[in-house]
Each structure stands twice: as C-alpha cells, then as structure tokens.
Design a protein around this motif. Structure first.
Motif, PDB file in Angstrom:
ATOM      1  N   CYS A  10     -82.942   5.477 -16.803  1.00  0.00           N
ATOM      2  CA  CYS A  10     -83.237   4.051 -16.648  1.00  0.00           C
ATOM      3  C   CYS A  10     -84.475   3.696 -17.472  1.00  0.00           C
ATOM      4  CB  CYS A  10     -83.487   3.748 -15.169  1.00  0.00           C
ATOM      5  SG  CYS A  10     -84.035   2.054 -14.848  1.00  0.00           S
ATOM      6  N   PRO A  11     -84.423   2.613 -18.263  1.00  0.00           N
ATOM      7  CA  PRO A  11     -85.596   2.226 -19.051  1.00  0.00           C
ATOM      8  C   PRO A  11     -86.736   1.660 -18.197  1.00  0.00           C
ATOM      9  CG  PRO A  11     -83.847   0.623 -19.319  1.00  0.00           C
ATOM     10  CD  PRO A  11     -83.280   1.748 -18.522  1.00  0.00           C
ATOM     11  N   TYR A  12     -86.486   1.376 -16.932  1.00  0.00           N
ATOM     12  CA  TYR A  12     -87.509   0.805 -16.059  1.00  0.00           C
ATOM     13  C   TYR A  12     -88.213   1.854 -15.204  1.00  0.00           C
ATOM     14  CZ  TYR A  12     -85.366  -3.508 -17.513  1.00  0.00           C
ATOM     15  OH  TYR A  12     -84.878  -4.534 -18.281  1.00  0.00           O
ATOM     16  N   CYS A  13     -87.431   2.746 -14.564  1.00  0.00           N
ATOM     17  CA  CYS A  13     -88.052   3.714 -13.655  1.00  0.00           C
ATOM     18  C   CYS A  13     -87.910   5.162 -14.130  1.00  0.00           C
ATOM     19  CB  CYS A  13     -87.462   3.567 -12.254  1.00  0.00           C
ATOM     20  SG  CYS A  13     -85.774   4.183 -12.080  1.00  0.00           S
ATOM     21  N   GLY A  14     -87.044   5.415 -15.109  1.00  0.00           N
ATOM     22  CA  GLY A  14     -86.880   6.764 -15.631  1.00  0.00           C
ATOM     23  C   GLY A  14     -85.904   7.638 -14.855  1.00  0.00           C
ATOM     24  N   PRO A  20     -71.977   2.719 -14.640  1.00  0.00           N
ATOM     25  CA  PRO A  20     -71.535   1.531 -15.369  1.00  0.00           C
ATOM     26  C   PRO A  20     -71.444   0.329 -14.430  1.00  0.00           C
ATOM     27  CG  PRO A  20     -70.124   3.402 -15.869  1.00  0.00           C
ATOM     28  CD  PRO A  20     -71.014   3.808 -14.735  1.00  0.00           C
ATOM     29  N   ALA A  21     -71.848  -0.839 -14.918  1.00  0.00           N
ATOM     30  CA  ALA A  21     -71.797  -2.063 -14.117  1.00  0.00           C
ATOM     31  C   ALA A  21     -70.527  -2.834 -14.453  1.00  0.00           C
ATOM     32  CB  ALA A  21     -73.028  -2.921 -14.396  1.00  0.00           C
ATOM     33  N   GLU A  22     -70.168  -3.748 -13.584  1.00  0.00           N
ATOM     34  CA  GLU A  22     -68.958  -4.541 -13.772  1.00  0.00           C
ATOM     35  C   GLU A  22     -69.174  -5.755 -14.670  1.00  0.00           C
ATOM     36  OE1 GLU A  22     -67.425  -5.579  -9.962  1.00  0.00           O
ATOM     37  OE2 GLU A  22     -67.247  -3.499  -9.303  1.00  0.00           O
ATOM     38  N   GLN A  23     -70.406  -6.040 -15.092  1.00  0.00           N
ATOM     39  CA  GLN A  23     -70.710  -7.254 -15.851  1.00  0.00           C
ATOM     40  C   GLN A  23     -70.156  -7.245 -17.272  1.00  0.00           C
ATOM     41  OE1 GLN A  23     -73.031  -5.740 -13.943  1.00  0.00           O
ATOM     42  NE2 GLN A  23     -73.250  -7.288 -12.368  1.00  0.00           N
ATOM     43  N   GLY A  24     -69.738  -6.114 -17.773  1.00  0.00           N
ATOM     44  CA  GLY A  24     -69.184  -6.077 -19.124  1.00  0.00           C
ATOM     45  C   GLY A  24     -69.589  -4.832 -19.872  1.00  0.00           C
ATOM     46  N   CYS A  33     -83.790   2.231  -8.687  1.00  0.00           N
ATOM     47  CA  CYS A  33     -84.700   1.083  -8.625  1.00  0.00           C
ATOM     48  C   CYS A  33     -83.953  -0.236  -8.417  1.00  0.00           C
ATOM     49  CB  CYS A  33     -85.571   1.002  -9.883  1.00  0.00           C
ATOM     50  SG  CYS A  33     -84.679   0.612 -11.401  1.00  0.00           S
ATOM     51  N   ASN A  34     -82.624  -0.168  -8.277  1.00  0.00           N
ATOM     52  CA  ASN A  34     -81.792  -1.328  -7.981  1.00  0.00           C
ATOM     53  C   ASN A  34     -81.868  -2.394  -9.082  1.00  0.00           C
ATOM     54  OD1 ASN A  34     -79.874  -2.435  -6.271  1.00  0.00           O
ATOM     55  ND2 ASN A  34     -81.374  -3.773  -5.300  1.00  0.00           N
ATOM     56  N   ARG A  35     -81.917  -1.951 -10.346  1.00  0.00           N
ATOM     57  CA  ARG A  35     -81.930  -2.873 -11.476  1.00  0.00           C
ATOM     58  C   ARG A  35     -80.650  -2.721 -12.288  1.00  0.00           C
ATOM     59  NH1 ARG A  35     -87.852  -1.395 -12.252  1.00  0.00           N
ATOM     60  NH2 ARG A  35     -88.954  -3.292 -11.714  1.00  0.00           N
ATOM     61  N   ALA A  36     -80.259  -3.805 -12.926  1.00  0.00           N
ATOM     62  CA  ALA A  36     -79.127  -3.787 -13.847  1.00  0.00           C
ATOM     63  C   ALA A  36     -79.655  -4.157 -15.230  1.00  0.00           C
ATOM     64  CB  ALA A  36     -78.064  -4.776 -13.399  1.00  0.00           C
ATOM     65  N   PHE A  37     -79.109  -3.511 -16.256  1.00  0.00           N
ATOM     66  CA  PHE A  37     -79.523  -3.796 -17.623  1.00  0.00           C
ATOM     67  C   PHE A  37     -78.327  -3.624 -18.538  1.00  0.00           C
ATOM     68  CE2 PHE A  37     -80.369   0.620 -16.706  1.00  0.00           C
ATOM     69  CZ  PHE A  37     -79.903   1.299 -17.816  1.00  0.00           C
ATOM     70  N   GLN A  38     -78.455  -4.145 -19.761  1.00  0.00           N
ATOM     71  CA  GLN A  38     -77.371  -4.066 -20.718  1.00  0.00           C
ATOM     72  C   GLN A  38     -77.887  -3.528 -22.044  1.00  0.00           C
ATOM     73  OE1 GLN A  38     -75.345  -7.765 -21.333  1.00  0.00           O
ATOM     74  NE2 GLN A  38     -73.535  -6.752 -22.111  1.00  0.00           N
ATOM     75  N   LEU A  39     -77.134  -2.621 -22.641  1.00  0.00           N
ATOM     76  CA  LEU A  39     -77.469  -2.036 -23.936  1.00  0.00           C
ATOM     77  C   LEU A  39     -76.535  -2.614 -24.988  1.00  0.00           C
ATOM     78  CD1 LEU A  39     -77.812   1.681 -22.874  1.00  0.00           C
ATOM     79  CD2 LEU A  39     -79.607  -0.018 -23.103  1.00  0.00           C
ATOM     80  N   LYS A  40     -77.077  -2.862 -26.169  1.00  0.00           N
ATOM     81  CA  LYS A  40     -76.264  -3.425 -27.235  1.00  0.00           C
ATOM     82  C   LYS A  40     -76.672  -2.805 -28.563  1.00  0.00           C
ATOM     83  CE  LYS A  40     -75.066  -7.821 -29.366  1.00  0.00           C
ATOM     84  NZ  LYS A  40     -75.297  -9.274 -29.342  1.00  0.00           N
ATOM     85  N   PHE A  41     -75.704  -2.295 -29.293  1.00  0.00           N
ATOM     86  CA  PHE A  41     -75.942  -1.752 -30.622  1.00  0.00           C
ATOM     87  C   PHE A  41     -75.979  -2.910 -31.601  1.00  0.00           C
ATOM     88  CE2 PHE A  41     -74.174  -0.032 -34.629  1.00  0.00           C
ATOM     89  CZ  PHE A  41     -75.190   0.848 -34.934  1.00  0.00           C
ATOM     90  N   LEU A  42     -77.070  -3.055 -32.337  1.00  0.00           N
ATOM     91  CA  LEU A  42     -77.226  -4.169 -33.256  1.00  0.00           C
ATOM     92  C   LEU A  42     -76.725  -3.874 -34.660  1.00  0.00           C
ATOM     93  CD1 LEU A  42     -80.765  -5.382 -32.183  1.00  0.00           C
ATOM     94  CD2 LEU A  42     -78.542  -6.278 -31.482  1.00  0.00           C
ATOM     95  N   GLY A  43     -76.752  -2.623 -35.080  1.00  0.00           N
ATOM     96  CA  GLY A  43     -76.282  -2.251 -36.409  1.00  0.00           C
ATOM     97  C   GLY A  43     -77.210  -1.261 -37.075  1.00  0.00           C
ATOM     98  N   LEU A  44     -76.865  -0.897 -38.284  1.00  0.00           N
ATOM     99  CA  LEU A  44     -77.669   0.042 -39.059  1.00  0.00           C
ATOM    100  C   LEU A  44     -78.694  -0.715 -39.890  1.00  0.00           C
ATOM    101  CD1 LEU A  44     -74.820   2.386 -40.289  1.00  0.00           C
ATOM    102  CD2 LEU A  44     -76.412   2.792 -38.422  1.00  0.00           C
TER     103      LEU A  44
END
Length: 59
Positions: A10-14, A20-24, A33-44
């Motif tokens: 987790c980037p917040y608590c380690g 996986p979350a259901e949001q997409g 830590c009961n947090r949800a986050f999203q990762l996105k690949f932007l490109g090279l």
C-alpha cells in the motif's frame, strides 16, 4: 498476453494486504488501513533509458 501487474504494498501504510477493488481497472483496496487507490500506467518516457555515467560524478 500477460496478467495485470499488481502492487506489492500500500502506498499509504506499506502493508501487503491488498485486494483488487470493484471500481474498475487498476483499483485496489488496502484492508490494513481501509483505503482505496487506483494505479494508472501513463506511458514510456520519450528520452528512453539513459546508459551513460551520471552527471556530476567522478570519472
């Protein structure tokens, strides 16, 4: 085709209790830590891999 990459902690608590979350695509939940986050690949980056010696270093 390979499977999607998963974060190792987790980037917040380690903590490593991620699911996986259901949001997409790229959405993750940390149950520690009961947090949800999203990762996105932007490109090279256009400059590519730098293989020369670092600037300012001694030769």
């Amino acid at each position: 085709m390979s499977e999607r990459a998963a974060p190792f902690y987790c980037p917040y608590c380690g903590d490593e209790d991620l699911h996986p979350a259901e949001q997409g695509h790229g959405a993750w939940e940390c149950r520690a830590c009961n947090r949800a986050f999203q990762l996105k690949f932007l490109g090279l980056l256009a400059r590519g891999l730098q293989t020369g010696p670092p600037e300012g270093g001694s030769s």
